[in-house]
Enzyme design. Structure first.
Site, PDB file in Angstrom:
ATOM      1  N   CYS A 110      -5.941 -13.367  -5.748  1.00  0.00           N
ATOM      2  CA  CYS A 110      -5.546 -12.253  -6.621  1.00  0.00           C
ATOM      3  C   CYS A 110      -4.325 -11.527  -6.079  1.00  0.00           C
ATOM      4  O   CYS A 110      -3.416 -11.192  -6.835  1.00  0.00           O
ATOM      5  CB  CYS A 110      -6.677 -11.224  -6.733  1.00  0.00           C
ATOM      6  SG  CYS A 110      -8.325 -11.905  -6.910  1.00  0.00           S
ATOM      7  N   ASP A 111      -4.296 -11.239  -4.797  1.00  0.00           N
ATOM      8  CA  ASP A 111      -3.338 -10.268  -4.261  1.00  0.00           C
ATOM      9  C   ASP A 111      -2.296 -10.845  -3.304  1.00  0.00           C
ATOM     10  O   ASP A 111      -1.385 -10.122  -2.893  1.00  0.00           O
ATOM     11  CB  ASP A 111      -4.103  -9.146  -3.538  1.00  0.00           C
ATOM     12  CG  ASP A 111      -5.016  -8.380  -4.493  1.00  0.00           C
ATOM     13  OD1 ASP A 111      -4.637  -8.255  -5.670  1.00  0.00           O
ATOM     14  OD2 ASP A 111      -6.093  -7.934  -4.070  1.00  0.00           O
ATOM     15  N   CYS A 148      -9.308 -10.762  -1.706  1.00  0.00           N
ATOM     16  CA  CYS A 148      -8.992 -11.884  -2.594  1.00  0.00           C
ATOM     17  C   CYS A 148      -7.528 -12.283  -2.458  1.00  0.00           C
ATOM     18  O   CYS A 148      -6.645 -11.648  -3.044  1.00  0.00           O
ATOM     19  CB  CYS A 148      -9.322 -11.512  -4.040  1.00  0.00           C
ATOM     20  SG  CYS A 148      -8.988 -12.836  -5.197  1.00  0.00           S
TER      21      CYS A 148
END
Ligand code: NDP
Length: 286
Positions: A137-138, A134
């Site tokens: 997300c990251d 992701c």
């Protein structure tokens, strides 16, 4: 006879539980095999509204569980193997050896990112050791370091383009000599100055440092078998997701990949069954 059973304990499941319990429906939520869902495999979450300092994924899920329990939600460990619709319009859920009856079901069983199945993936994905699926997300954790994205679809191109905001260099590792992605997304990636496409290549193994963090990947040429090492600190998997809907065995209408089709908000094709979260969202996956 339960009023409502919620399947899955990611953010969609707990949100459903908070609302259902505050509406005095006394819901039962079944955890699935990974209580807390996908967020329990990530470290810091910086993009969840209300937490300006960020919060760890597991901690966020514990807080969601506590919030749901505060209003009377019952949380039980269990994986649903089958759902049957009865003649009177209620449902029977097979949970291990047990059958549970309910008037309504909310399916929040999510989707699972596909990985390559190489050794060490479980350790590398838990605890932020450099392997993730992701970029939203990251990605921000990989500032000014080289990263790679695996895959050649729209997700891979989109993630690679997004990662250029942070990473010093983004390698797009594609197993064939062409991209599956739509032309516009492919061109955007190919033409980007920070992105380098490595064609006909796959990862043979992840190379880690003494802390267990990824420092490189061992590449293998899918045509010649030649191997080479590529230095990267982050590996972003973008080879597709699998929606966790197989246990429904066709009861609810899905698209051809298995994502549940929503009709009018969260309703599904079956009266009394609702769906929310990644199980019915092919677009945002958030
Ligand atoms: P796709 O299934 O479209 O693409 C998967 C990619 O991963 C392909 O390039 C495939 O290669 C590759 N791949 C699969 N398995 C492996 C493996 N074991 N090793 C190496 N490479 C592998 O998945 P996406 O997640 O990209 O997209 C899913 C759907 O969502 C699509 O319909 C897509 O169009 C859509 N989408 C739309 C977006 C948008 O419009 N903004 C953004 C993201 C997704 P190969 O081609 O060789 O099979």
């Amino acid at each position: 006879m339960e009023n409502v059973i919620i399947i899955g304990t990611g953010p969609a499941g707990y949100t459903a539980a908070i609302y259902a319990s505050r509406a005095d429906l006394n819901p039962l939520i079944l955890t699935g095999t990974q209580p807390g869902g996908q967020l329990t495999t990530t470290t810091d979450v910086e993009n969840f509204p209300g937490f300006p300092e960020g919060i760890s994924g597991p901690e966020l899920m514990i807080q969601m569980q506590q919030q749901a329990e505060k209003f009377g939600t019952r949380v039980e460990f269990g994986r649903v193997d089958a759902v049957t619709k009865e003649a009177d319009g209620t449902f029977t859920l097979k949970v291990g050896e047990k059958d549970v009856q309910t008037k309504a079901v909310i399916i929040c069983s999510g989707a699972s990112a596909r990985y390559l199945g190489l050794p060490g993936e479980d350790e590398l994905t838990s605890g932020g050791h450099g392997l993730t699926a992701c970029a939203t997300c990251d990605g921000a954790f990989y500032r000014d370091v080289p990263v790679c994205v695996i895959g050649g679809g729209d997700s891979a191109c989109e993630e690679a383009t997004f990662l250029t905001k942070f990473a010093s260099k983004v390698y797009l590792i594609v197993r064939r000599d062409e991209l599956r992605a739509s032309k516009i997304m492919a061109q955007r990636a190919i033409n980007h100055e920070k992105i380098e496409v490595i064609w006909n290549s796959g990862i043979k193994e992840y190379v880690t440092n003494e802390k267990g963090d990824i420092r490189a990947v061992q590449l293998i040429d899918t045509k010649t078998g030649d191997e080479s090492e590529l230095e990267v600190e982050g590996v972003f998997m973008a080879i597709g997701h699998t929606p966790n809907s197989a246990f429904l065995n066709g009861l609810v209408e899905t698209d051809d990949q298995g994502y549940i089709l929503q009709k009018q908000g969260t309703r599904t094709s079956v009266e009394g069954i609702y769906a929310a979260g990644d199980i019915s969202d092919t677009e945002y996956r958030q």
